[in-house]
Design a protein around this motif. Sequence first.
Motif, PDB file in Angstrom:
ATOM      1  N   ALA A  38      35.061  16.502 -27.243  1.00  0.00           N
ATOM      2  CA  ALA A  38      36.073  16.836 -28.248  1.00  0.00           C
ATOM      3  C   ALA A  38      35.576  16.502 -29.650  1.00  0.00           C
ATOM      4  O   ALA A  38      35.790  17.257 -30.600  1.00  0.00           O
ATOM      5  CB  ALA A  38      37.377  16.098 -27.946  1.00  0.00           C
ATOM      6  N   SER A  39      34.867  15.387 -29.794  1.00  0.00           N
ATOM      7  CA  SER A  39      34.306  14.999 -31.084  1.00  0.00           C
ATOM      8  C   SER A  39      33.251  16.002 -31.537  1.00  0.00           C
ATOM      9  O   SER A  39      33.212  16.396 -32.707  1.00  0.00           O
ATOM     10  CB  SER A  39      33.714  13.599 -30.982  1.00  0.00           C
ATOM     11  OG  SER A  39      33.204  13.199 -32.224  1.00  0.00           O
ATOM     12  N   ARG A  42      34.957  19.131 -32.729  1.00  0.00           N
ATOM     13  CA  ARG A  42      35.532  18.914 -34.061  1.00  0.00           C
ATOM     14  C   ARG A  42      34.465  19.072 -35.137  1.00  0.00           C
ATOM     15  O   ARG A  42      34.671  19.742 -36.146  1.00  0.00           O
ATOM     16  CB  ARG A  42      36.160  17.529 -34.146  1.00  0.00           C
ATOM     17  CG  ARG A  42      36.751  17.228 -35.517  1.00  0.00           C
ATOM     18  CD  ARG A  42      37.242  15.831 -35.610  1.00  0.00           C
ATOM     19  NE  ARG A  42      36.081  14.942 -35.441  1.00  0.00           N
ATOM     20  CZ  ARG A  42      36.140  13.633 -35.549  1.00  0.00           C
ATOM     21  NH1 ARG A  42      37.269  13.042 -35.788  1.00  0.00           N
ATOM     22  NH2 ARG A  42      35.061  12.904 -35.391  1.00  0.00           N
ATOM     23  N   GLU A  43      33.293  18.477 -34.919  1.00  0.00           N
ATOM     24  CA  GLU A  43      32.204  18.570 -35.889  1.00  0.00           C
ATOM     25  C   GLU A  43      31.725  20.011 -36.049  1.00  0.00           C
ATOM     26  O   GLU A  43      31.546  20.486 -37.173  1.00  0.00           O
ATOM     27  CB  GLU A  43      31.040  17.672 -35.468  1.00  0.00           C
ATOM     28  CG  GLU A  43      31.334  16.198 -35.597  1.00  0.00           C
ATOM     29  CD  GLU A  43      30.196  15.337 -35.064  1.00  0.00           C
ATOM     30  OE1 GLU A  43      29.057  15.835 -34.978  1.00  0.00           O
ATOM     31  OE2 GLU A  43      30.464  14.166 -34.742  1.00  0.00           O
ATOM     32  N   GLY A  46      34.302  22.097 -37.879  1.00  0.00           N
ATOM     33  CA  GLY A  46      34.285  21.757 -39.301  1.00  0.00           C
ATOM     34  C   GLY A  46      33.146  22.462 -40.019  1.00  0.00           C
ATOM     35  O   GLY A  46      33.330  23.031 -41.108  1.00  0.00           O
TER      36      GLY A  46
END
Length: 61
Positions: A38-39, A42-43, A46
């Motif tokens: 998930a991280s 997100r990156e 972005g």
Amino acid sequence: MVHEIERKIELEIERNRIRIAIFHGEDEQVIKLNLEEASELREELGKLLEDYSQRKQIRID
């Protein structure tokens, strides 16, 4: 006759996973990611949105 397809995204936390449910019309897709995945998502999202924003400002004649 025009049919509008309803799209919706729901996010939930399930213990140590993130559950992403994507609804489009009558269909549904569920993706479960661990916290690391998930991280990373997100990156990457972005970066992708930033790139899109920058390219939108470039004028091509």
